[in-house]
Design a protein around this motif. Sequence first.
Motif, PDB file in Angstrom:
ATOM      1  N   ASP A 135      29.797 169.496 104.157  1.00  0.00           N
ATOM      2  CA  ASP A 135      29.763 168.263 104.958  1.00  0.00           C
ATOM      3  C   ASP A 135      31.116 167.574 104.966  1.00  0.00           C
ATOM      4  O   ASP A 135      31.576 167.086 106.010  1.00  0.00           O
ATOM      5  CB  ASP A 135      28.731 167.291 104.384  1.00  0.00           C
ATOM      6  CG  ASP A 135      27.348 167.567 104.930  1.00  0.00           C
ATOM      7  OD1 ASP A 135      27.217 168.520 105.732  1.00  0.00           O
ATOM      8  OD2 ASP A 135      26.409 166.846 104.557  1.00  0.00           O
ATOM      9  N   GLN A 170      33.763 169.433 107.030  1.00  0.00           N
ATOM     10  CA  GLN A 170      33.553 169.321 108.473  1.00  0.00           C
ATOM     11  C   GLN A 170      34.200 168.066 109.060  1.00  0.00           C
ATOM     12  O   GLN A 170      34.380 167.974 110.267  1.00  0.00           O
ATOM     13  CB  GLN A 170      32.047 169.328 108.783  1.00  0.00           C
ATOM     14  CG  GLN A 170      31.523 170.735 108.881  1.00  0.00           C
ATOM     15  CD  GLN A 170      30.017 170.845 108.742  1.00  0.00           C
ATOM     16  OE1 GLN A 170      29.494 171.934 108.780  1.00  0.00           O
ATOM     17  NE2 GLN A 170      29.308 169.741 108.578  1.00  0.00           N
ATOM     18  N   GLN A 171      34.476 167.100 108.197  1.00  0.00           N
ATOM     19  CA  GLN A 171      35.023 165.840 108.694  1.00  0.00           C
ATOM     20  C   GLN A 171      36.548 165.880 108.814  1.00  0.00           C
ATOM     21  O   GLN A 171      37.139 164.958 109.347  1.00  0.00           O
ATOM     22  CB  GLN A 171      34.635 164.668 107.777  1.00  0.00           C
ATOM     23  CG  GLN A 171      33.162 164.640 107.358  1.00  0.00           C
ATOM     24  CD  GLN A 171      32.222 164.272 108.481  1.00  0.00           C
ATOM     25  OE1 GLN A 171      32.643 163.785 109.520  1.00  0.00           O
ATOM     26  NE2 GLN A 171      30.936 164.518 108.305  1.00  0.00           N
ATOM     27  N   VAL A 172      37.189 166.923 108.266  1.00  0.00           N
ATOM     28  CA  VAL A 172      38.658 166.953 108.303  1.00  0.00           C
ATOM     29  C   VAL A 172      39.149 168.024 109.270  1.00  0.00           C
ATOM     30  O   VAL A 172      38.360 168.819 109.786  1.00  0.00           O
ATOM     31  CB  VAL A 172      39.246 167.190 106.892  1.00  0.00           C
ATOM     32  CG1 VAL A 172      38.816 166.083 105.939  1.00  0.00           C
ATOM     33  CG2 VAL A 172      38.838 168.549 106.352  1.00  0.00           C
ATOM     34  N   GLU A 173      40.459 168.049 109.506  1.00  0.00           N
ATOM     35  CA  GLU A 173      41.047 169.043 110.402  1.00  0.00           C
ATOM     36  C   GLU A 173      40.871 170.449 109.816  1.00  0.00           C
ATOM     37  O   GLU A 173      40.892 170.625 108.608  1.00  0.00           O
ATOM     38  CB  GLU A 173      42.546 168.744 110.582  1.00  0.00           C
ATOM     39  CG  GLU A 173      42.843 167.446 111.319  1.00  0.00           C
ATOM     40  CD  GLU A 173      42.222 167.413 112.712  1.00  0.00           C
ATOM     41  OE1 GLU A 173      42.239 168.455 113.387  1.00  0.00           O
ATOM     42  OE2 GLU A 173      41.701 166.355 113.114  1.00  0.00           O
ATOM     43  N   PHE A 191      30.822 168.802 116.168  1.00  0.00           N
ATOM     44  CA  PHE A 191      32.013 169.519 115.717  1.00  0.00           C
ATOM     45  C   PHE A 191      32.561 170.484 116.766  1.00  0.00           C
ATOM     46  O   PHE A 191      33.605 171.084 116.562  1.00  0.00           O
ATOM     47  CB  PHE A 191      31.698 170.289 114.436  1.00  0.00           C
ATOM     48  CG  PHE A 191      31.064 169.430 113.388  1.00  0.00           C
ATOM     49  CD1 PHE A 191      31.763 168.352 112.858  1.00  0.00           C
ATOM     50  CD2 PHE A 191      29.772 169.657 112.958  1.00  0.00           C
ATOM     51  CE1 PHE A 191      31.178 167.527 111.901  1.00  0.00           C
ATOM     52  CE2 PHE A 191      29.180 168.839 112.010  1.00  0.00           C
ATOM     53  CZ  PHE A 191      29.889 167.777 111.479  1.00  0.00           C
TER      54      PHE A 191
END
Lengths: 455, 455
Positions: free
Chosen positions: A39, A42-45, A275
Amino acid sequence: MTTPPTDPWSAAAAEPPAGSTDALQPTTGTAEHPADIADQLQQVEPAEAAAALRALPLDTASEVLSELDIEVAQEITARFTSRELGALLDRLPHDEAADLAAELPAEQQREVLAQLAPGVSSQVAALLRYPEDSAGGIMSDRVLALPIDSTLDQALQAIRRRSEDDLAGSTYLYVVDGQRRLRGVVSLRNLLFRGADRRLGEVMSPEVHSVRVDADQEEVARLFSQYHYMAIPVVDAEGRLVGQVEASQAIGIIQEEATEDMQRMVGMSGEESVFTPWRRSVSRRVPWLSVNLLTAALAAMVIAVFEETLAQWTALAVFLPVIAGQSGNAGMQALTVTIRSLALGEIDRAAVRRFLKKEMAVGLLNGLTFGTAVGLAATLWKGSPVLGLVIFVAMQLNMVAAAAAGVLIPLGLKALGTDPALSSSIFLTTVTDVAGFFLFLGAASLFVLWFGHLY
Amino acid sequence: MTTPPTDPWSAAAAEPPAGSTDALQPTTGTAEHPADIADQLQQVEPAEAAAALRALPLDTASEVLSELDIEVAQEITARFTSRELGALLDRLPHDEAADLAAELPAEQQREVLAQLAPGVSSQVAALLRYPEDSAGGIMSDRVLALPIDSTLDQALQAIRRRSEDDLAGSTYLYVVDGQRRLRGVVSLRNLLFRGADRRLGEVMSPEVHSVRVDADQEEVARLFSQYHYMAIPVVDAEGRLVGQVEASQAIGIIQEEATEDMQRMVGMSGEESVFTPWRRSVSRRVPWLSVNLLTAALAAMVIAVFEETLAQWTALAVFLPVIAGQSGNAGMQALTVTIRSLALGEIDRAAVRRFLKKEMAVGLLNGLTFGTAVGLAATLWKGSPVLGLVIFVAMQLNMVAAAAAGVLIPLGLKALGTDPALSSSIFLTTVTDVAGFFLFLGAASLFVLWFGHLY
């Protein structure tokens, strides 16, 4: 593809595979569950996520990779060498390794499979042969199966020899004959509390629901929601046991199918998530938006046909969106119930007839209610009962048409062998727009011919 | 309520409860699974279904009743005496009995509970106290729990004493302290292959994910799809174990939540199925259709404001549904991804910002593409680049507004503490209709002021 300066897992890759503990509660060793780490990644580059993955111990990294949204996983695997990917996939259950390998470009897939231990490689390759959305594509090949003439004691020995990870999630022992054809099932608990000398054939339940390896995953989802099983065995065309789908895994598939239904209904691919990169979103959505434009052009043409009437009585333009929009919304209600009922396998031929009748009755009543309301409002606004009557008639007819279309469009798509949800909202609004404009402007033109005026 | 002439199960009601085998595969004894019988009964009239249910053996009848669509079950229970219902509910797992009892009118519920064995009655009543959509409302109180200082041998003895039905679906043994607070978990397999003298406290995994009894069932669904557990323990405010939700049961909840999202999005209750009686469908759908009518009136008013411009340039009316409809459809795409992502718990604060940016970029590109296409078509049709420009500008702006609304409406509803899906499609089309008509007709009026003509 970027080749990293060092290959952090090259030494670790020689260790024996540890398997996955994802079905075990809780994960032992790490404080954080791989799904939670996924999780965060998935939030970062993607570049940052790939670096973070490399910094993790190999076992954790492989589990995290299998928990990632598939589109994020793809961006990350593109940054890894085949050797790194081999080390990661070697540690996963075969079905999860196959799911990841399936997303690789053909050449890279071959290279990665060549990195796996020979036994693992052939089993992953075997799973890769099944279509992604079939029972074979989602099943696990970790399954406990023993010959029908084994004694319970032999069965216990066999279970003892399997590793904990290997049995994670197994609730049933499947009983097979000499050709590995599925003959029955024994629950693990049952196995442990019967006499050790008895044979599996005596204690097993011979009635066992299975699913064919080429069945659609939608069928698997339906079986799970219908019967509340803990697991369903998967067999090939000859009835031989080839794997199983566990309830805990089926949950992911059911979420996927539900998302797909909802997205397809509005003209999407069914695979988009937050995403999905924007270029891919655009290229996936534009085709159906183009279809929508063509159907909107149809509705526009209907208005163009009646341009003269509109020029004379411009108040008609004010009511166009009310009549089409209200029917469109009512039709979407019927459409949504139909799509979900088809997905849940609730309606057969007899039920369809009853359901269609019911929705028509609802449409009739809606037409009566809202046709009267809008008709009265128009009468008062322009002081014209004729305009009110035109609106009432158009709204009444269009509400019934919307109800029928809401039921028949998904059924028609299903009869054509496609997904009942497939862009059905676009087809529905075409019906409600075209019919709405035609009924309303057509009725208005007729009434003007008869009465000589509208207001 | 009809009182039947005879009470077919009055004798059978004296037998001890047999529990449910629904999580066991396959059902032993009967050839047909209760879920399949339930499917057949749902296709016939309620009176006929009630008669068919009475003709079944009591055990089968009770399982069939618990498999029925809740609205069909209600119509059937209304035809049964409290005594009959008591006999049926007595045989079900407490949570299923509670689910059925929850649907009865208050007085009948009291009567039926009085018919149950005293122990059963109090346990069913305890489950009835939890809200239907909470972890407590969906959990089973069949759970295997033992004190932390028990030996493995004592644990085995305890399991042996439980009936097969009572353990159906249990994969874990929960370990509790003297106050029944959850301390750890042991998988059944693990229990059986460790030394009999060791204590649970030594072999258990102390890290165990649990869910509070008052948590929303959506939270439970999210935990299952995130972690692939076979079961999740449910604890009270003091951390005491009160039940568990099994993966096989969670599947039903996940289907329910997905159906709810899809239905709520288009202004429905989330509880409708093809079996919902038409009167109930109407009374549930009309409120949101009325809201839709009010918002359509807003859009109509925008048109009314520009009636003069329309009267002069009636071709504008032709493009009204194209501009509003195309943006409405594009906005629905953004809306659908947002709603599902919220349901799956995929987006946090950081992701929201990235996702909003992405959708705006998609909207910009869509506006460019379709604005150009429709603008060119209008230019050619009326030989007017001014009309084409007006359409291009309106479509471009409205596509971006639609994308923003598609993301922000569900987020806004969530921030207000309501369901992000709640009639969001109605709010979205309000935005795209009102903004679309205003931008288009407003721009047209301005351009007429500047150029003196449109075409």
